[in-house]
Scaffold this active site. Structure first.
Site, mmCIF file in Angstrom:
data_model
loop_
_atom_site.group_PDB
_atom_site.id
_atom_site.type_symbol
_atom_site.label_atom_id
_atom_site.label_comp_id
_atom_site.label_asym_id
_atom_site.label_seq_id
_atom_site.Cartn_x
_atom_site.Cartn_y
_atom_site.Cartn_z
ATOM 1 N N CYS A 1 -17.855 15.796 -18.505
ATOM 2 C CA CYS A 1 -17.179 14.599 -19.022
ATOM 3 C C CYS A 1 -15.846 14.912 -19.689
ATOM 4 C CB CYS A 1 -18.089 13.817 -19.962
ATOM 5 S SG CYS A 1 -18.533 14.663 -21.502
ATOM 6 N N HIS B 1 -20.518 12.602 -25.400
ATOM 7 C CA HIS B 1 -20.068 12.181 -24.075
ATOM 8 C C HIS B 1 -18.799 11.348 -24.211
ATOM 9 C CE1 HIS B 1 -20.474 11.456 -19.814
ATOM 10 N NE2 HIS B 1 -20.266 10.168 -20.016
ATOM 11 N N HIS C 1 -16.101 8.027 -15.778
ATOM 12 C CA HIS C 1 -16.552 9.265 -16.419
ATOM 13 C C HIS C 1 -17.287 10.144 -15.421
ATOM 14 C CE1 HIS C 1 -20.934 7.928 -17.277
ATOM 15 N NE2 HIS C 1 -20.403 7.100 -16.406
#
Length: 189
Positions: A84, A136, A148
């Protein structure tokens, strides 16, 4: 993908403030041709394109070019795949020349805090997915959606952050300061 791309194009139009230009549509068309989406979407794409009233930001368009790149823990290139934060870092570096820290929690610390209701395309959205804050990160694309690189066995994709999973794990939003205060003008009061 058939239902999400037209919705994404429409959401980009509502979220970006610049006037439309032929160059922006050409960039989007080239990206969609490269990804093989124009042939699959046909009339839906044309309808969505005509509805789009504003130009999408270059950063979001560049992020979309990575759709389908596989997830790789610690990955930070197209060839190796992305995790990510590697994805976010690569998009900002390649799009605007801004080098962000490597880890998602470091990216959160190095960027400007904004309220969720202030989100604009290109802002960062953070989530607690590993029982720790800012574990994240993704890039907001508009209309409650973000792009993402989610997890092992997956790939770069667009998701709705209003879905229960993401909504309950939302940690905050950040804006990346693109204009660095450097040089003689920054030193003067």
């Amino acid at each position: 993908m058939r239902r999400t791309l037209p919705a994404l194009l429409l959401s980009l139009s509502a979220a970006v403030h610049a006037a439309p230009s032929d160059a922006a549509f050409e960039d989007m068309d080239a990206l969609l041709v490269e990804k093989g989406l124009i042939a699959r979407l046909g009339d839906q794409l044309q309808t969505a394109r005509h509805t789009v009233g504003d130009q999408a930001s270059g950063l979001v368009i560049n992020a979309m070019a990575f759709l389908g790149v596989p997830y790789k823990y610690g990955g930070n290139t197209v060839d190796s795949g992305f995790d990510c934060s590697g994805f976010v870092r690569a998009v900002f570096e390649q799009s605007v020349g801004k080098v962000l820290p490597r880890r998602s929690d470091e990216q959160a610390a190095a960027t400007q805090v904004i309220d969720r209701n202030e989100l604009k395309p290109g802002d960062l959205v953070f989530f607690n997915t590993m029982r720790r804050a800012f574990s994240h990160v993704g890039i907001y694309v508009g209309d409650g959606k973000f792009i993402h690189s989610p997890r092992a066995g997956s790939h770069v994709r667009v998701e709705d952050m209003r879905k229960s999973y993401w909504n309950t794990r939302f940690n905050g939003a950040r804006r990346v300061p693109l204009l660095a205060a450097t040089g003689p003008a920054a030193a003067s009061p």
